[in-house]
Design an enzyme around this catalytic site. Structure first.
Site, short mmCIF file in Angstrom:
data_model
loop_
_atom_site.label_atom_id
_atom_site.label_comp_id
_atom_site.label_asym_id
_atom_site.label_seq_id
_atom_site.Cartn_x
_atom_site.Cartn_y
_atom_site.Cartn_z
N TYR A 46 113.57 80.48 46.64
CA TYR A 46 113.23 80.75 45.18
C TYR A 46 111.99 81.45 44.97
O TYR A 46 111.65 82.52 44.37
CB TYR A 46 113.13 79.34 44.59
CG TYR A 46 112.66 79.35 42.97
CD1 TYR A 46 112.74 80.21 42.06
CD2 TYR A 46 112.05 77.97 42.64
CE1 TYR A 46 112.46 80.06 40.72
CE2 TYR A 46 111.42 78.03 41.31
CZ TYR A 46 111.76 78.94 40.72
OH TYR A 46 111.38 78.85 39.29
N ASP A 100 114.55 83.89 57.23
CA ASP A 100 114.93 82.85 56.57
C ASP A 100 116.43 82.56 57.23
O ASP A 100 117.08 83.22 57.80
CB ASP A 100 115.32 83.29 55.05
CG ASP A 100 115.49 82.44 54.07
OD1 ASP A 100 116.26 81.51 54.01
OD2 ASP A 100 114.77 82.21 53.06
N VAL A 141 113.08 78.45 61.61
CA VAL A 141 111.93 78.23 62.53
C VAL A 141 111.43 76.97 62.94
O VAL A 141 110.59 76.98 63.99
CB VAL A 141 110.71 78.96 61.57
CG1 VAL A 141 110.86 80.23 61.03
CG2 VAL A 141 110.52 77.99 60.48
N ALA A 152 108.94 78.36 54.34
CA ALA A 152 109.99 77.46 54.93
C ALA A 152 109.71 76.17 55.21
O ALA A 152 109.07 75.83 55.86
CB ALA A 152 110.58 78.24 56.03
N SER A 178 100.93 71.92 48.94
CA SER A 178 101.60 71.08 47.77
C SER A 178 100.54 70.27 47.17
O SER A 178 99.90 69.70 47.96
CB SER A 178 102.98 70.39 48.42
OG SER A 178 103.21 69.59 47.19
N TYR A 236 106.93 63.89 52.85
CA TYR A 236 106.95 65.28 52.50
C TYR A 236 105.30 65.75 52.39
O TYR A 236 105.02 66.73 52.76
CB TYR A 236 107.35 65.65 51.06
CG TYR A 236 107.31 67.03 50.56
CD1 TYR A 236 107.74 68.16 51.24
CD2 TYR A 236 106.52 67.27 49.39
CE1 TYR A 236 107.30 69.48 50.61
CE2 TYR A 236 106.25 68.38 48.93
CZ TYR A 236 106.53 69.46 49.66
OH TYR A 236 106.29 70.76 48.84
N LYS A 254 102.54 68.50 54.73
CA LYS A 254 102.00 69.49 54.09
C LYS A 254 100.47 69.37 54.37
O LYS A 254 99.70 70.40 54.53
CB LYS A 254 102.06 69.71 52.38
CG LYS A 254 103.55 70.29 52.01
CD LYS A 254 103.82 71.45 52.42
CE LYS A 254 104.90 71.97 52.18
NZ LYS A 254 105.36 73.39 52.56
N LEU A 281 113.13 69.88 38.41
CA LEU A 281 113.86 69.15 37.25
C LEU A 281 114.49 70.10 36.31
O LEU A 281 115.66 69.79 35.77
CB LEU A 281 112.62 68.71 36.49
CG LEU A 281 112.90 67.91 35.03
CD1 LEU A 281 113.84 66.77 35.07
CD2 LEU A 281 111.28 67.32 34.46
N ARG A 298 112.31 56.94 41.28
CA ARG A 298 112.63 57.53 42.40
C ARG A 298 111.27 56.93 43.55
O ARG A 298 110.20 57.13 43.24
CB ARG A 298 112.80 58.96 42.50
CG ARG A 298 113.69 59.62 41.45
CD ARG A 298 114.06 61.11 41.75
NE ARG A 298 112.79 61.71 41.68
CZ ARG A 298 112.59 62.94 41.72
NH1 ARG A 298 113.62 63.76 41.87
NH2 ARG A 298 111.44 63.80 41.40
#
Length: 337
Positions: free
Chosen positions: A11, A31, A51, A76, A119, A143, A147, A189, A282
């Site tokens: 994206y 990719d 990768v 990635a 992020s 996550y 980062k 979202l 969540r």
């Protein structure tokens, strides 16, 4: 000379690839095509590769040398917060392991410029309404931890072998710069809302009891094309002879929009009179994340050009141009029954 874009068929990566192509740069895309497709990268060379696989290092080195790569833009990674909570070891293997393979290859191929897709998740639940880059970072999910580790790795490689790097801390990326480059995955979202509508289902709101004005999470939404431009500006800064003022930058608008407000905007833009199902929180979602983007404006002369309405309009346009176009009249007829 060429730019290697890892995750360039996805994206955000595909938007950066297109901007690079439009200004005449040679681009090689790496990719695994888990979320992207080859038709998103135009005539750029594609190396299909995971990768995170330890065997990728030699392929990366050879490609960097053969294609005369001067800089790497690394996208990635796995990025689902809830999934990272459920599968933490796998997230470290994918995101940190993949990052290590890329950086080892860069060192071996003598490529010394890197832009990293970081992020806002590195901040966790900061005790301020708007976060600046130098605030203490306490990510609350694996996550975000991966980062932050990626940023540490680049800083260590700068000290060890002279890496020049920029980490861009994204907030919530949405919208589409071109209709053929809409978000192909239903992980964010807005495409999640459209996906459920395409299936004849109500969108979902996860958590309505957060300490925010309407009880739903608040995020800083950034148009993907604005974000792509930030990568180009950072790339040019790395290529210059000037010393970098900073290595990490927030990429956001400084404005917060709640989940409920995004849902309402999707209803208005699409013309589909749906209601949203409200469910529990969540795991790993902070109540609010808004970024102070003053630093990137001052250092790189970057600023966001698109607002939330334009983000949702462009996302809807791309969705309707894709293979799952929603018949609005039919959707409203079904909802009325």
């Amino acid at each position: 000379m060429s730019i290697m874009v890892i995750g360039g068929a996805g994206y955000i990566g595909a938007h950066v690839v297109r901007l690079l192509q439009e200004r005449g740069d040679k681009v090689v895309v790496v990719d695994d095509l888990s979320y992207g497709t080859p038709d998103r990268i135009g005539d750029s060379k594609l190396v299909q590769l995971d990768v995170a696989d330890t065997a990728s290092r030699d392929v990366l080195v050879n490609t960097m040398v053969d294609e005369d790569v001067t800089a790497v833009i690394h996208f990635a990674a796995r990025k689902q917060v809830g999934e990272s909570v459920q599968r933490p070891a796998w997230y470290f293997q994918q995101n940190v392991g993949g990052m290590a393979n890329v950086m080892l290859a860069m060192r071996d191929a003598a490529v010394t410029q890197m832009i990293f897709s970081s992020s806002a998740a590195v901040y966790g639940m900061p005790p301020v309404e708007v976060v600046e880059e130098d605030i203490e970072k306490h990510p609350i999910n694996p996550y975000g931890e991966t980062k932050l580790i990626g940023e540490w790795m680049m800083a260590d490689c700068e000290r060890a072998w002279g890496l020049r790097w920029v980490g861009l801390r994204y907030f919530n990326v949405a919208g589409s710069g071109w209709d053929d480059l809409g978000d192909p995955a239903t992980l964010n979202l807005i495409p999640m809302i459209f996906d459920r509508l395409a299936r004849g289902e109500n969108p979902k709101i996860f958590g309505t009891d957060y300490p925010t004005p309407d009880g739903t999470c608040i995020r800083d939404y950034i148009h993907v094309k604005d974000l792509a431009r930030a990568h180009i500006d950072a790339l040019d800064a790395l290529a210059s002879e000037a010393e970098l003022k900073h290595n990490v930058y927030n990429v956001g608008t400084g404005k917060g929009t709640s989940v409920r407000q995004i849902v309402d905007a999707c209803r208005d833009v699409s013309g589909i009179k749906f209601t949203a199902d409200e469910e529990g929180r969540r795991a790993g979602d902070p109540p609010q994340l808004i970024g102070n983007a003053t630093r990137i404006t001052e250092d790189l002369d970057w600023h966001a050009e698109y607002d939330v309405k334009e983000i949702v309009e462009s996302a809807w346009s791309a969705w309707q141009a894709g293979p799952r176009k929603i018949d609005v009249e039919d959707a409203n007829r079904k909802l009325a029954n």
